[in-house]
Design a protein around this motif. Structure first.
Motif, PDB file in Angstrom:
ATOM      1  N   PRO A  28      -1.239   6.044  -2.045  1.00 46.08           N
ATOM      2  CA  PRO A  28      -2.286   5.408  -2.863  1.00 46.08           C
ATOM      3  C   PRO A  28      -1.795   4.241  -3.711  1.00 46.08           C
ATOM      4  O   PRO A  28      -2.610   3.416  -4.136  1.00 46.08           O
ATOM      5  CB  PRO A  28      -2.788   6.560  -3.757  1.00 46.08           C
ATOM      6  CG  PRO A  28      -2.410   7.806  -3.023  1.00 46.08           C
ATOM      7  CD  PRO A  28      -1.132   7.479  -2.339  1.00 46.08           C
ATOM      8  N   ILE A  29      -0.482   4.187  -4.001  1.00 49.70           N
ATOM      9  CA  ILE A  29       0.014   3.112  -4.869  1.00 49.70           C
ATOM     10  C   ILE A  29       0.808   2.058  -4.107  1.00 49.70           C
ATOM     11  O   ILE A  29       1.408   1.179  -4.734  1.00 49.70           O
ATOM     12  CB  ILE A  29       0.890   3.681  -6.008  1.00 49.70           C
ATOM     13  CG1 ILE A  29       2.171   4.309  -5.433  1.00 49.70           C
ATOM     14  CG2 ILE A  29       0.129   4.668  -6.852  1.00 49.70           C
ATOM     15  CD1 ILE A  29       3.211   4.611  -6.474  1.00 49.70           C
ATOM     16  N   LEU A  30       0.795   2.129  -2.790  1.00 44.82           N
ATOM     17  CA  LEU A  30       1.554   1.139  -2.027  1.00 44.82           C
ATOM     18  C   LEU A  30       0.981  -0.265  -2.217  1.00 44.82           C
ATOM     19  O   LEU A  30       1.730  -1.231  -2.388  1.00 44.82           O
ATOM     20  CB  LEU A  30       1.563   1.513  -0.538  1.00 44.82           C
ATOM     21  CG  LEU A  30       2.415   2.721  -0.151  1.00 44.82           C
ATOM     22  CD1 LEU A  30       2.332   2.980   1.348  1.00 44.82           C
ATOM     23  CD2 LEU A  30       3.868   2.509  -0.575  1.00 44.82           C
ATOM     24  N   GLU A  31      -0.344  -0.395  -2.185  1.00 41.06           N
ATOM     25  CA  GLU A  31      -0.941  -1.716  -2.366  1.00 41.06           C
ATOM     26  C   GLU A  31      -0.728  -2.249  -3.784  1.00 41.06           C
ATOM     27  O   GLU A  31      -0.333  -3.407  -3.946  1.00 41.06           O
ATOM     28  CB  GLU A  31      -2.424  -1.669  -2.011  1.00 41.06           C
ATOM     29  CG  GLU A  31      -3.068  -3.054  -1.948  1.00 41.06           C
ATOM     30  CD  GLU A  31      -4.459  -3.032  -1.354  1.00 41.06           C
ATOM     31  OE1 GLU A  31      -5.125  -4.075  -1.343  1.00 41.06           O
ATOM     32  OE2 GLU A  31      -4.888  -1.944  -0.905  1.00 41.06           O
ATOM     33  N   PRO A  32      -0.976  -1.431  -4.845  1.00 41.45           N
ATOM     34  CA  PRO A  32      -0.624  -1.930  -6.189  1.00 41.45           C
ATOM     35  C   PRO A  32       0.853  -2.259  -6.336  1.00 41.45           C
ATOM     36  O   PRO A  32       1.207  -3.231  -7.018  1.00 41.45           O
ATOM     37  CB  PRO A  32      -1.033  -0.770  -7.110  1.00 41.45           C
ATOM     38  CG  PRO A  32      -2.063  -0.020  -6.356  1.00 41.45           C
ATOM     39  CD  PRO A  32      -1.683  -0.142  -4.915  1.00 41.45           C
ATOM     40  N   LEU A  33       1.720  -1.472  -5.688  1.00 39.38           N
ATOM     41  CA  LEU A  33       3.147  -1.760  -5.742  1.00 39.38           C
ATOM     42  C   LEU A  33       3.461  -3.092  -5.098  1.00 39.38           C
ATOM     43  O   LEU A  33       4.267  -3.881  -5.620  1.00 39.38           O
ATOM     44  CB  LEU A  33       3.932  -0.632  -5.049  1.00 39.38           C
ATOM     45  CG  LEU A  33       5.443  -0.821  -4.933  1.00 39.38           C
ATOM     46  CD1 LEU A  33       6.077  -0.908  -6.315  1.00 39.38           C
ATOM     47  CD2 LEU A  33       6.072   0.316  -4.138  1.00 39.38           C
ATOM     48  N   ALA A  34       2.825  -3.375  -3.961  1.00 40.22           N
ATOM     49  CA  ALA A  34       3.047  -4.660  -3.291  1.00 40.22           C
ATOM     50  C   ALA A  34       2.588  -5.818  -4.166  1.00 40.22           C
ATOM     51  O   ALA A  34       3.284  -6.836  -4.306  1.00 40.22           O
ATOM     52  CB  ALA A  34       2.329  -4.679  -1.947  1.00 40.22           C
ATOM     53  N   TRP A  35       1.402  -5.686  -4.789  1.00 40.30           N
ATOM     54  CA  TRP A  35       0.923  -6.744  -5.680  1.00 40.30           C
ATOM     55  C   TRP A  35       1.865  -6.925  -6.867  1.00 40.30           C
ATOM     56  O   TRP A  35       2.157  -8.064  -7.281  1.00 40.30           O
ATOM     57  CB  TRP A  35      -0.484  -6.409  -6.188  1.00 40.30           C
ATOM     58  CG  TRP A  35      -1.579  -6.747  -5.236  1.00 40.30           C
ATOM     59  CD1 TRP A  35      -2.411  -5.884  -4.599  1.00 40.30           C
ATOM     60  CD2 TRP A  35      -1.968  -8.054  -4.802  1.00 40.30           C
ATOM     61  NE1 TRP A  35      -3.289  -6.562  -3.786  1.00 40.30           N
ATOM     62  CE2 TRP A  35      -3.046  -7.903  -3.899  1.00 40.30           C
ATOM     63  CE3 TRP A  35      -1.514  -9.336  -5.094  1.00 40.30           C
ATOM     64  CZ2 TRP A  35      -3.672  -8.983  -3.287  1.00 40.30           C
ATOM     65  CZ3 TRP A  35      -2.136 -10.414  -4.480  1.00 40.30           C
ATOM     66  CH2 TRP A  35      -3.200 -10.236  -3.595  1.00 40.30           C
ATOM     67  N   ALA A  36       2.348  -5.819  -7.439  1.00 36.62           N
ATOM     68  CA  ALA A  36       3.262  -5.918  -8.575  1.00 36.62           C
ATOM     69  C   ALA A  36       4.560  -6.610  -8.184  1.00 36.62           C
ATOM     70  O   ALA A  36       5.091  -7.432  -8.946  1.00 36.62           O
ATOM     71  CB  ALA A  36       3.546  -4.517  -9.128  1.00 36.62           C
TER      72      ALA A  36
END
Length: 360
Positions: A28-36
């Motif tokens: 679930p946090i892979l996309e936010p991690l990529a943006w960060a």
């Protein structure tokens, strides 16, 4: 079976299971991690300058950088999302009204448009009922509008969640990113100097692609907004922001926004204004994309434009909105690293060929 082999197999299975479990939990946090990571890598030079002004305060510097990113990047997006949410019901009703009007008097509307009326007359003479087709298409179009509105609401909610989580992760990227990468290079890289050079190259490419792409999209939105204002388009600032977002999409890009707006102006009867708006967007907004993007993207990272375009196409097809930024970064990074490796190995190869003794 040997006890060592047995323990090795059990250890490998346990490691694979733990890795799969971590991947499942982190999904679930892979996309936010990529943006960060993208935002953090692109803006890390500003964080380093801030740490020079405020030494020995990495947490405070990271907090200030997150605040700056929130003000300059997240708040405008949140404002755009809020404005879209407020205007969405009115847009929905207007779109359905246009569909109903077109279903009942679509042939009449098309006949009132210069040059189009001649084409419609020729089509109707051949036995094709344009009005009947317009009435039949009203139902599917109305259903498509409802689905689009529902998907837009879901997408906006997901985007806000992603941005909030990305800001949380971004704090730790600023504060601990350099230390973690330095430790990883020291412990695991066989040649630390080469690895640091490659990482520096990746950072420069990421900064060039991210900052250059966003700057180009901002300029395109401003230029399009000027045209919307003089064409008397409703909410020109809002549609200028949407044009900036649409500029991320390769090939079609800003046409997603300005083509329907030009059609809307034409349906109001202002055919000359609609034509001028279309020409303005084709030449001026398109010129901004073709002239500014190569300069803005390639100035710092020596990034080839085909890598940006192809990366965006492949990225958006594969992973959606994130791929519009991540795809060009991956393509450009691979190309630059390939050139870097070829440049490093070529002198060694040439030297080996020169020092090789001649064969009898």
């Amino acid at each position: 079976m040997d006890r060592r082999v047995y323990l090795s197999i059990i250890g490998a299975i346990a490691t694979a299971g733990i890795a799969a479990l971590l991947g499942l939990l982190a999904a679930p946090i892979l996309e936010p991690l990529a943006w960060a990571l993208i935002i953090g890598i692109a803006t890390i030079p500003y964080y380093n300058r801030l740490t020079q002004r405020i030494p020995n305060r990495p947490g405070r510097c990271a907090g200030l950088m997150v605040l700056a990113v929130t003000v300059c990047f997240v708040l405008p997006i949140a404002g755009l999302i809020t404005t879209i949410a407020q205007n969405a019901p009115a847009w929905f009703q207007t779109a359905q009204g246009v569909v109903r009007d077109f279903a009942t008097s679509g042939s009449t509307i098309l006949h009132s448009i210069p040059f189009i009326d001649r084409i419609i007359s020729l089509v109707e003479r051949s036995g094709i009922d344009v009005g009947g087709y317009a009435a039949k298409s009203a139902g599917p179009i109305s259903g498509g509008i409802v689905n689009a509105a529902t998907n837009m609401a879901k997408g906006l909610a997901e985007l806000m969640f992603i941005l909030v989580v990305a800001l949380f992760i971004l704090f730790f990227v600023y504060r601990d990113g350099e230390r973690v990468m330095s430790t990883a290079v020291t412990r695991f890289a066989p040649d630390g100097n080469n690895m640091r050079r490659y990482l520096s190259r990746i950072r420069a490419t990421t900064t060039a692609v991210a900052v250059g792409t966003l700057f180009t999209c901002l300029v395109q939105g401003i230029i399009a907004g000027i045209g919307y204002f003089f064409a008397d388009v409703p909410a020109p600032v809002l549609f200028a922001g949407l044009t900036s977002v649409a500029a991320l999409v390769p090939v079609v890009g800003t046409a997603i926004i300005w083509v329907p707006l030009a059609a809307y102006v034409a349906f109001k009867g202002a055919y000359v204004t609609a034509g001028l708006l279309a020409l303005w967007c084709i030449f001026m907004v398109g010129l901004a994309d073709n002239a500014i993007r190569p300069i803005a993207v390639g100035a710092k990272g020596n990034v080839p434009v085909p890598a940006v375009v192809l990366g965006a196409i492949c990225g958006v097809t594969t992973i959606g909105l994130l791929g519009l930024i991540l795809g060009p970064i991956i393509f450009a990074t691979v190309i630059n690293l390939w050139h870097e490796l070829a440049t490093v190995e070529r002198p060694e190869t040439a030297q080996g060929e020169e020092t090789r003794p001649p064969s009898d």
